[in-house]
Design a protein around this motif. Sequence first.
Motif, PDB file in Angstrom:
ATOM      1  N   VAL A 191      13.828  61.330 166.489  1.00 51.75           N
ATOM      2  CA  VAL A 191      14.929  60.333 166.284  1.00 51.75           C
ATOM      3  C   VAL A 191      15.896  60.940 165.033  1.00 51.75           C
ATOM      4  CG1 VAL A 191      15.524  58.110 165.045  1.00 51.75           C
ATOM      5  CG2 VAL A 191      13.116  58.322 166.279  1.00 51.75           C
ATOM      6  N   PHE A 192      17.255  60.783 165.771  1.00 56.01           N
ATOM      7  CA  PHE A 192      17.981  61.160 164.624  1.00 56.01           C
ATOM      8  C   PHE A 192      18.592  60.137 163.584  1.00 56.01           C
ATOM      9  CE2 PHE A 192      19.369  64.840 167.631  1.00 56.01           C
ATOM     10  CZ  PHE A 192      19.724  65.722 166.720  1.00 56.01           C
ATOM     11  N   TRP A 193      18.561  60.505 162.599  1.00 58.12           N
ATOM     12  CA  TRP A 193      19.030  59.568 161.702  1.00 58.12           C
ATOM     13  C   TRP A 193      20.306  60.019 160.829  1.00 58.12           C
ATOM     14  CZ3 TRP A 193      15.350  55.298 160.104  1.00 58.12           C
ATOM     15  CH2 TRP A 193      14.247  55.320 160.775  1.00 58.12           C
ATOM     16  N   TYR A 194      21.029  59.168 160.256  1.00 54.03           N
ATOM     17  CA  TYR A 194      22.061  59.397 159.426  1.00 54.03           C
ATOM     18  C   TYR A 194      22.335  58.626 158.044  1.00 54.03           C
ATOM     19  CZ  TYR A 194      27.488  59.633 158.514  1.00 54.03           C
ATOM     20  OH  TYR A 194      28.729  59.668 158.179  1.00 54.03           O
ATOM     21  N   THR A 195      22.982  59.390 157.062  1.00 58.15           N
ATOM     22  CA  THR A 195      22.783  58.661 155.890  1.00 58.15           C
ATOM     23  C   THR A 195      24.163  59.204 155.286  1.00 58.15           C
ATOM     24  OG1 THR A 195      20.515  59.094 155.187  1.00 58.15           O
ATOM     25  CG2 THR A 195      21.998  58.331 153.486  1.00 58.15           C
ATOM     26  N   ARG A 196      24.952  58.025 154.811  1.00 61.20           N
ATOM     27  CA  ARG A 196      26.199  58.374 153.992  1.00 61.20           C
ATOM     28  C   ARG A 196      26.106  57.592 152.864  1.00 61.20           C
ATOM     29  NH1 ARG A 196      29.733  60.308 151.516  1.00 61.20           N
ATOM     30  NH2 ARG A 196      32.214  59.934 151.733  1.00 61.20           N
ATOM     31  N   ARG A 197      26.371  58.085 151.619  1.00 59.10           N
ATOM     32  CA  ARG A 197      26.115  57.393 150.426  1.00 59.10           C
ATOM     33  C   ARG A 197      27.164  57.954 149.302  1.00 59.10           C
ATOM     34  NH1 ARG A 197      22.859  60.395 146.858  1.00 59.10           N
ATOM     35  NH2 ARG A 197      21.763  62.249 148.071  1.00 59.10           N
ATOM     36  N   ALA A 198      27.245  56.915 148.511  1.00 50.91           N
ATOM     37  CA  ALA A 198      28.180  57.431 147.279  1.00 50.91           C
ATOM     38  C   ALA A 198      27.508  58.355 146.451  1.00 50.91           C
ATOM     39  CB  ALA A 198      28.584  56.062 146.624  1.00 50.91           C
ATOM     40  N   PRO A 199      28.202  59.360 145.869  1.00 50.97           N
ATOM     41  CA  PRO A 199      27.581  60.224 144.898  1.00 50.97           C
ATOM     42  C   PRO A 199      27.110  59.543 143.579  1.00 50.97           C
ATOM     43  CG  PRO A 199      29.876  61.025 145.448  1.00 50.97           C
ATOM     44  CD  PRO A 199      29.613  59.539 146.106  1.00 50.97           C
ATOM     45  N   GLY A 200      25.990  60.093 143.100  1.00 50.87           N
ATOM     46  CA  GLY A 200      25.362  59.481 141.984  1.00 50.87           C
ATOM     47  C   GLY A 200      23.920  59.438 142.146  1.00 50.87           C
ATOM     48  N   PRO A 259      31.553  63.945 156.329  1.00 50.99           N
ATOM     49  CA  PRO A 259      31.940  64.145 155.052  1.00 50.99           C
ATOM     50  C   PRO A 259      30.932  64.206 154.120  1.00 50.99           C
ATOM     51  CG  PRO A 259      31.781  61.747 155.692  1.00 50.99           C
ATOM     52  CD  PRO A 259      31.527  62.727 156.992  1.00 50.99           C
ATOM     53  N   SER A 260      31.392  64.451 152.778  1.00 50.99           N
ATOM     54  CA  SER A 260      30.073  65.034 151.719  1.00 50.99           C
ATOM     55  C   SER A 260      30.323  63.608 150.731  1.00 50.99           C
ATOM     56  CB  SER A 260      30.601  66.017 151.145  1.00 50.99           C
ATOM     57  OG  SER A 260      29.866  66.318 149.828  1.00 50.99           O
ATOM     58  N   PRO A 261      28.886  63.234 150.315  1.00 50.46           N
ATOM     59  CA  PRO A 261      27.794  63.829 150.697  1.00 50.46           C
ATOM     60  C   PRO A 261      27.156  62.947 152.056  1.00 50.46           C
ATOM     61  CG  PRO A 261      27.697  62.080 149.026  1.00 50.46           C
ATOM     62  CD  PRO A 261      29.095  62.346 149.115  1.00 50.46           C
ATOM     63  N   THR A 262      26.703  63.608 152.854  1.00 50.29           N
ATOM     64  CA  THR A 262      26.122  62.993 154.121  1.00 50.29           C
ATOM     65  C   THR A 262      24.743  63.863 154.540  1.00 50.29           C
ATOM     66  OG1 THR A 262      28.295  62.613 155.013  1.00 50.29           O
ATOM     67  CG2 THR A 262      26.491  63.006 156.664  1.00 50.29           C
ATOM     68  N   ASP A 263      23.908  63.071 155.034  1.00 47.30           N
ATOM     69  CA  ASP A 263      22.584  63.651 155.351  1.00 47.30           C
ATOM     70  C   ASP A 263      22.407  63.222 156.798  1.00 47.30           C
ATOM     71  OD1 ASP A 263      21.791  64.770 153.083  1.00 47.30           O
ATOM     72  OD2 ASP A 263      20.746  63.012 152.420  1.00 47.30           O
ATOM     73  N   LEU A 264      21.880  64.382 157.776  1.00 43.57           N
ATOM     74  CA  LEU A 264      21.656  64.158 159.074  1.00 43.57           C
ATOM     75  C   LEU A 264      20.344  64.522 159.335  1.00 43.57           C
ATOM     76  CD1 LEU A 264      22.688  63.477 161.814  1.00 43.57           C
ATOM     77  CD2 LEU A 264      23.489  65.931 162.349  1.00 43.57           C
ATOM     78  N   HIS A 265      19.453  63.744 159.496  1.00 40.00           N
ATOM     79  CA  HIS A 265      17.972  63.817 159.678  1.00 40.00           C
ATOM     80  C   HIS A 265      17.546  63.882 161.351  1.00 40.00           C
ATOM     81  CE1 HIS A 265      18.217  61.906 155.593  1.00 40.00           C
ATOM     82  NE2 HIS A 265      19.048  61.230 156.287  1.00 40.00           N
ATOM     83  N   LEU A 266      16.601  64.655 161.465  1.00 34.36           N
ATOM     84  CA  LEU A 266      15.915  64.780 162.753  1.00 34.36           C
ATOM     85  C   LEU A 266      14.393  64.492 162.398  1.00 34.36           C
ATOM     86  CD1 LEU A 266      15.848  65.075 165.778  1.00 34.36           C
ATOM     87  CD2 LEU A 266      15.758  67.627 165.476  1.00 34.36           C
ATOM     88  N   PHE A 267      13.730  63.486 162.997  1.00 35.15           N
ATOM     89  CA  PHE A 267      12.407  63.226 162.659  1.00 35.15           C
ATOM     90  C   PHE A 267      11.582  62.899 163.801  1.00 35.15           C
ATOM     91  CE2 PHE A 267      13.572  63.991 158.248  1.00 35.15           C
ATOM     92  CZ  PHE A 267      12.476  64.205 157.420  1.00 35.15           C
ATOM     93  N   LYS A 268      10.257  63.168 163.827  1.00 32.81           N
ATOM     94  CA  LYS A 268       9.430  62.633 164.910  1.00 32.81           C
ATOM     95  C   LYS A 268       9.373  61.384 164.996  1.00 32.81           C
ATOM     96  CE  LYS A 268       6.475  66.589 164.942  1.00 32.81           C
ATOM     97  NZ  LYS A 268       5.179  67.277 164.534  1.00 32.81           N
ATOM     98  N   GLU A 269       9.158  60.644 166.154  1.00 30.75           N
ATOM     99  CA  GLU A 269       9.102  59.012 165.972  1.00 30.75           C
ATOM    100  C   GLU A 269       8.029  58.650 165.025  1.00 30.75           C
ATOM    101  OE1 GLU A 269       9.432  55.733 169.643  1.00 30.75           O
ATOM    102  OE2 GLU A 269       7.862  57.350 169.752  1.00 30.75           O
ATOM    103  N   GLY A 270       8.438  57.706 164.505  1.00 28.87           N
ATOM    104  CA  GLY A 270       7.243  57.085 163.619  1.00 28.87           C
ATOM    105  C   GLY A 270       7.229  57.426 162.186  1.00 28.87           C
TER     106      GLY A 270
END
Length: 248
Positions: free
Chosen positions: A76-85, A122-133
Amino acid sequence: MELRQQRFQQTKLDTIEKMEPMEKKDAEISGVIAPPPPAAAAGGATPTDAESEVEDYERQARELKAGLHPLKHKFVFWYTRRAPGVRSQTSYEDNIKTLVDFSTVEGFWVCYCHLARPSSLPSPTDLHLFKEGIRPLWEDAANCNGGKWIIRFKKIVSGRFWEDLVLALVGDQLDYGDNICGAVLSIRFNEDILSVWNRDASDHQAVMALRDSIKRHLKLPHSYLMEYKPHDASLRDNSSYRNAWLRG
Protein backbone atom coordinates in the motif's frame (compact mmCIF):
# COMPACT_ATOMS: atom_id res chain seq x y z
CA MET A 1 14.71 11.66 -21.24
CA GLU A 2 15.02 8.86 -23.80
CA LEU A 3 17.79 7.22 -21.77
CA ARG A 4 15.67 7.36 -18.59
CA GLN A 5 12.72 5.79 -20.45
CA GLN A 6 14.97 2.94 -21.61
CA ARG A 7 16.21 2.43 -18.04
CA PHE A 8 12.63 2.50 -16.76
CA GLN A 9 11.46 -0.12 -19.27
CA GLN A 10 14.47 -2.36 -18.56
CA THR A 11 13.83 -2.15 -14.81
CA LYS A 12 10.22 -3.13 -15.48
CA LEU A 13 11.32 -6.18 -17.47
CA ASP A 14 13.88 -7.12 -14.80
CA THR A 15 11.19 -6.99 -12.11
CA ILE A 16 8.88 -9.25 -14.13
CA GLU A 17 11.71 -11.71 -14.79
CA LYS A 18 12.42 -11.96 -11.05
CA MET A 19 8.81 -12.98 -10.47
CA GLU A 20 8.55 -15.54 -13.27
CA PRO A 21 10.52 -18.35 -11.56
CA MET A 22 8.00 -18.32 -8.71
CA GLU A 23 5.12 -18.51 -11.19
CA LYS A 24 6.70 -21.41 -13.07
CA LYS A 25 7.51 -23.35 -9.90
CA ASP A 26 4.03 -22.94 -8.45
CA ALA A 27 2.32 -23.82 -11.71
CA GLU A 28 4.35 -27.01 -12.02
CA ILE A 29 3.38 -28.12 -8.51
CA SER A 30 -0.39 -27.74 -8.67
CA GLY A 31 -1.35 -26.41 -12.05
CA VAL A 32 -2.11 -23.03 -10.51
CA ILE A 33 -0.20 -22.49 -7.28
CA ALA A 34 1.37 -24.53 -4.52
CA PRO A 35 -0.70 -25.30 -1.39
CA PRO A 36 0.12 -23.52 1.89
CA PRO A 37 3.28 -24.90 3.57
CA PRO A 38 2.70 -27.58 6.24
CA ALA A 39 4.00 -25.33 9.04
CA ALA A 40 1.21 -22.85 8.49
CA ALA A 41 -1.50 -25.52 8.45
CA ALA A 42 -0.08 -27.60 11.30
CA GLY A 43 0.43 -24.88 13.87
CA GLY A 44 4.02 -23.95 12.99
CA ALA A 45 2.89 -20.33 12.83
CA THR A 46 0.52 -18.24 14.87
CA PRO A 47 -3.13 -18.26 13.69
CA THR A 48 -2.73 -14.74 12.34
CA ASP A 49 0.40 -15.65 10.37
CA ALA A 50 -1.21 -18.84 9.08
CA GLU A 51 -4.30 -17.01 7.91
CA SER A 52 -2.14 -14.40 6.20
CA GLU A 53 -0.15 -17.08 4.36
CA VAL A 54 -3.33 -18.79 3.17
CA GLU A 55 -4.71 -15.48 1.94
CA ASP A 56 -1.47 -14.79 0.07
CA TYR A 57 -1.58 -18.19 -1.65
CA GLU A 58 -5.22 -17.74 -2.62
CA ARG A 59 -4.49 -14.26 -3.96
CA GLN A 60 -1.51 -15.49 -5.97
CA ALA A 61 -3.62 -18.32 -7.39
CA ARG A 62 -6.22 -15.87 -8.65
CA GLU A 63 -3.59 -13.59 -10.16
CA LEU A 64 -1.71 -16.42 -11.86
CA LYS A 65 -4.96 -17.68 -13.33
CA ALA A 66 -5.58 -14.20 -14.70
CA GLY A 67 -2.16 -14.23 -16.39
CA LEU A 68 -0.60 -11.71 -14.01
CA HIS A 69 2.68 -11.79 -12.09
CA PRO A 70 1.90 -11.86 -8.35
CA LEU A 71 4.25 -10.23 -5.88
CA LYS A 72 5.21 -12.03 -2.69
CA HIS A 73 3.41 -9.36 -0.66
CA LYS A 74 0.59 -6.94 -1.26
CA PHE A 75 1.67 -3.33 -0.74
CA VAL A 76 0.00 0.00 0.00
CA PHE A 77 1.20 3.50 -0.85
CA TRP A 78 0.36 6.12 1.80
CA TYR A 79 0.74 9.90 1.75
CA THR A 80 1.18 12.39 4.59
CA ARG A 81 1.06 16.16 4.20
CA ARG A 82 1.22 18.02 7.48
CA ALA A 83 1.99 21.44 8.85
CA PRO A 84 5.48 21.97 10.30
CA GLY A 85 5.78 21.71 14.07
CA VAL A 86 5.62 19.22 16.92
CA ARG A 87 4.25 15.79 16.05
CA SER A 88 0.86 15.14 17.65
CA GLN A 89 -0.20 11.49 17.51
CA THR A 90 -3.84 12.31 16.77
CA SER A 91 -3.08 14.88 14.07
CA TYR A 92 -0.44 12.63 12.50
CA GLU A 93 -2.84 9.69 12.15
CA ASP A 94 -5.53 12.00 10.75
CA ASN A 95 -3.14 13.23 8.06
CA ILE A 96 -2.10 9.80 6.78
CA LYS A 97 -4.05 9.00 3.62
CA THR A 98 -4.12 5.77 1.62
CA LEU A 99 -3.25 6.33 -2.03
CA VAL A 100 -3.41 2.92 -3.72
CA ASP A 101 -2.61 -0.75 -3.18
CA PHE A 102 -1.23 -3.38 -5.53
CA SER A 103 -0.23 -7.05 -5.45
CA THR A 104 1.12 -7.77 -8.94
CA VAL A 105 4.01 -6.52 -11.05
CA GLU A 106 1.52 -5.08 -13.52
CA GLY A 107 -0.44 -3.36 -10.75
CA PHE A 108 2.73 -1.84 -9.34
CA TRP A 109 3.77 -0.25 -12.63
CA VAL A 110 0.28 1.15 -13.22
CA CYS A 111 0.38 2.75 -9.75
CA TYR A 112 3.98 3.92 -9.89
CA CYS A 113 3.72 5.55 -13.30
CA HIS A 114 0.89 7.76 -12.02
CA LEU A 115 2.54 8.83 -8.76
CA ALA A 116 3.98 12.32 -8.50
CA ARG A 117 7.76 12.45 -8.62
CA PRO A 118 9.46 13.32 -5.31
CA SER A 119 10.86 16.55 -6.77
CA SER A 120 7.32 17.85 -7.30
CA LEU A 121 6.09 17.16 -3.74
CA PRO A 122 5.83 20.02 -1.24
CA SER A 123 7.69 20.09 2.07
CA PRO A 124 7.07 18.61 4.58
CA THR A 125 5.58 15.51 2.94
CA ASP A 126 5.98 11.79 3.63
CA LEU A 127 5.42 9.10 1.02
CA HIS A 128 5.11 5.61 2.54
CA LEU A 129 5.25 2.15 0.97
CA PHE A 130 4.23 -0.59 3.42
CA LYS A 131 3.09 -4.18 3.29
CA GLU A 132 -0.66 -4.56 3.50
CA GLY A 133 -1.94 -4.67 7.06
CA ILE A 134 0.90 -2.52 8.45
CA ARG A 135 0.20 1.14 9.09
CA PRO A 136 3.12 3.57 8.80
CA LEU A 137 3.00 4.35 12.53
CA TRP A 138 5.53 3.64 15.28
CA GLU A 139 2.72 2.22 17.44
CA ASP A 140 1.46 -0.33 14.90
CA ALA A 141 1.73 -3.91 16.20
CA ALA A 142 4.16 -4.85 13.42
CA ASN A 143 6.37 -1.80 14.04
CA CYS A 144 6.33 -1.19 17.80
CA ASN A 145 9.29 -3.50 18.56
CA GLY A 146 11.25 -2.47 15.50
CA GLY A 147 13.10 0.52 14.15
CA LYS A 148 14.40 2.05 10.95
CA TRP A 149 17.54 2.66 8.97
CA ILE A 150 17.85 6.33 7.99
CA ILE A 151 19.69 7.84 5.01
CA ARG A 152 19.80 11.56 4.21
CA PHE A 153 20.07 12.72 0.60
CA LYS A 154 20.47 15.93 -1.29
CA LYS A 155 17.17 16.73 -2.95
CA ILE A 156 18.62 16.50 -6.45
CA VAL A 157 19.39 12.76 -6.09
CA SER A 158 16.72 11.52 -3.65
CA GLY A 159 14.23 10.55 -6.36
CA ARG A 160 16.61 8.09 -7.98
CA PHE A 161 17.51 6.41 -4.70
CA TRP A 162 13.84 6.25 -3.69
CA GLU A 163 12.96 4.54 -6.98
CA ASP A 164 15.74 1.98 -6.52
CA LEU A 165 14.60 1.31 -2.95
CA VAL A 166 10.97 0.86 -4.00
CA LEU A 167 11.95 -1.65 -6.69
CA ALA A 168 14.10 -3.61 -4.24
CA LEU A 169 11.28 -3.69 -1.69
CA VAL A 170 8.54 -4.67 -4.13
CA GLY A 171 10.76 -7.30 -5.75
CA ASP A 172 11.66 -8.79 -2.33
CA GLN A 173 15.35 -8.28 -3.06
CA LEU A 174 16.51 -7.08 0.37
CA ASP A 175 17.93 -9.55 2.89
CA TYR A 176 15.66 -10.58 5.79
CA GLY A 177 12.70 -9.48 3.66
CA ASP A 178 10.11 -10.94 6.03
CA ASN A 179 11.50 -8.69 8.76
CA ILE A 180 10.89 -5.55 6.67
CA CYS A 181 7.68 -3.58 7.19
CA GLY A 182 8.04 -0.81 4.64
CA ALA A 183 9.89 2.32 3.57
CA VAL A 184 9.36 6.06 3.82
CA LEU A 185 10.51 9.03 1.76
CA SER A 186 10.39 12.21 3.86
CA ILE A 187 10.49 15.40 1.81
CA ARG A 188 12.00 18.21 3.89
CA PHE A 189 13.13 21.79 3.23
CA ASN A 190 16.88 21.26 2.87
CA GLU A 191 17.12 17.51 2.30
CA ASP A 192 15.12 14.33 1.70
CA ILE A 193 15.31 11.33 4.02
CA LEU A 194 14.82 7.65 3.16
CA SER A 195 14.06 5.17 5.91
CA VAL A 196 13.51 1.41 5.87
CA TRP A 197 11.43 0.03 8.75
CA ASN A 198 11.94 -3.43 10.24
CA ARG A 199 10.07 -5.47 12.86
CA ASP A 200 12.72 -6.28 15.47
CA ALA A 201 15.26 -3.71 16.67
CA SER A 202 16.76 -6.23 19.12
CA ASP A 203 17.86 -8.66 16.37
CA HIS A 204 21.31 -7.19 15.76
CA GLN A 205 22.19 -9.65 12.99
CA ALA A 206 19.03 -8.85 11.03
CA VAL A 207 19.46 -5.11 11.57
CA MET A 208 23.05 -5.09 10.29
CA ALA A 209 22.27 -7.45 7.41
CA LEU A 210 19.49 -5.11 6.32
CA ARG A 211 21.93 -2.19 6.42
CA ASP A 212 24.39 -4.03 4.17
CA SER A 213 21.63 -5.09 1.80
CA ILE A 214 20.35 -1.52 1.46
CA LYS A 215 23.87 -0.26 0.73
CA ARG A 216 24.36 -2.96 -1.88
CA HIS A 217 21.08 -2.52 -3.74
CA LEU A 218 21.21 1.28 -3.72
CA LYS A 219 24.92 1.24 -4.66
CA LEU A 220 25.33 3.76 -1.86
CA PRO A 221 28.58 5.78 -2.02
CA HIS A 222 30.87 5.33 0.97
CA SER A 223 30.44 8.99 1.88
CA TYR A 224 26.80 8.40 2.86
CA LEU A 225 26.13 7.74 6.53
CA MET A 226 23.34 5.39 7.66
CA GLU A 227 21.72 5.77 11.08
CA TYR A 228 19.43 3.39 12.96
CA LYS A 229 16.74 4.40 15.45
CA PRO A 230 14.30 2.11 17.30
CA HIS A 231 10.67 3.22 17.25
CA ASP A 232 10.41 3.20 21.04
CA ALA A 233 13.17 5.84 21.06
CA SER A 234 11.13 7.87 18.57
CA LEU A 235 8.13 7.61 20.89
CA ARG A 236 10.20 8.83 23.83
CA ASP A 237 11.65 11.91 22.12
CA ASN A 238 8.72 12.42 19.72
CA SER A 239 11.08 12.54 16.76
CA SER A 240 11.59 10.37 13.68
CA TYR A 241 15.20 11.18 12.91
CA ARG A 242 16.94 12.89 15.83
CA ASN A 243 19.15 11.05 18.31
CA ALA A 244 19.72 7.87 16.29
CA TRP A 245 21.73 5.41 18.40
CA LEU A 246 23.46 3.23 15.79
CA ARG A 247 25.49 4.43 12.82
CA GLY A 248 26.92 2.48 9.92
